[in-house]
Scaffold this motif. Structure first.
Motif, PDB file in Angstrom:
ATOM      1  N   SER A  89       0.839  -1.203   0.000  1.00 19.75           N
ATOM      2  CA  SER A  89       0.000   0.000   0.000  1.00 19.75           C
ATOM      3  C   SER A  89       0.873   1.252   0.000  1.00 19.75           C
ATOM      4  O   SER A  89       2.025   1.226   0.457  1.00 19.75           O
ATOM      5  N   GLU A 125      -5.278   6.918  -1.131  1.00 15.34           N
ATOM      6  CA  GLU A 125      -4.841   5.706  -0.447  1.00 15.34           C
ATOM      7  C   GLU A 125      -4.921   4.575  -1.450  1.00 15.34           C
ATOM      8  O   GLU A 125      -5.985   4.299  -2.005  1.00 15.34           O
ATOM      9  N   ASN A 136      -4.250   0.584  -2.066  1.00 15.89           N
ATOM     10  CA  ASN A 136      -4.033  -0.727  -1.467  1.00 15.89           C
ATOM     11  C   ASN A 136      -3.978  -1.794  -2.546  1.00 15.89           C
ATOM     12  O   ASN A 136      -4.423  -1.582  -3.677  1.00 15.89           O
TER      13      ASN A 136
END
Length: 124
Positions: free
Chosen positions: A17, A82, A84
């Motif tokens: 990530s 973000e 991931n």
């Protein structure tokens, strides 16, 4: 123009990530929609995600849905991406941009200011 500076890119392995940040130095950031785009070597720049000025509505490219999350903190004039479950095909230079329109859009021509980009490299 709204100066934007991205950070947070790097070299990671598949499945890892990363969180990208986009800091704006102008006051208009808080009233503009924020978008993230990316450009891989030899390919055109493509839309990744966008969020309205309020943070209440988001839009994602199909290729990143369920893996990436866009958000913003208007108190800090900062946007985030973000990421991931990264894949090698996510390797690209990632750019943040802002647009003054009320409707979220994936059209890069609608964005009026861009950052310089941050490199994300995902190895197998």
């Amino acid at each position: 123009q709204e100066p934007l500076v991205e950070s947070g890119g790097g070299l990671v392995q598949a499945g890892d990530s990363l969180r990208l940040s986009c800091v704006a130095s102008g006051r208009a950031f808080n009233s503009y929609a924020l978008g993230w785009f990316r450009q891989a070597p030899g390919r055109e720049r493509e839309f990744v995600a966008a969020v309205r000025w309020s943070g209440g509505e988001t839009m994602y490219a199909d290729s990143v849905k369920g893996r990436f999350t866009i958000s913003r903190d208007n108190a800090k004039s900062t946007g985030y991406l973000e990421m991931n479950s990264l894949k090698p095909e996510d390797t690209a230079v990632y750019y943040c941009a802002v647009n003054p329109f009320l409707v979220l859009t994936a059209e890069e021509g609608q964005y009026v200011a861009w950052g310089q980009g941050t490199q994300v490299t995902v190895s197998t």
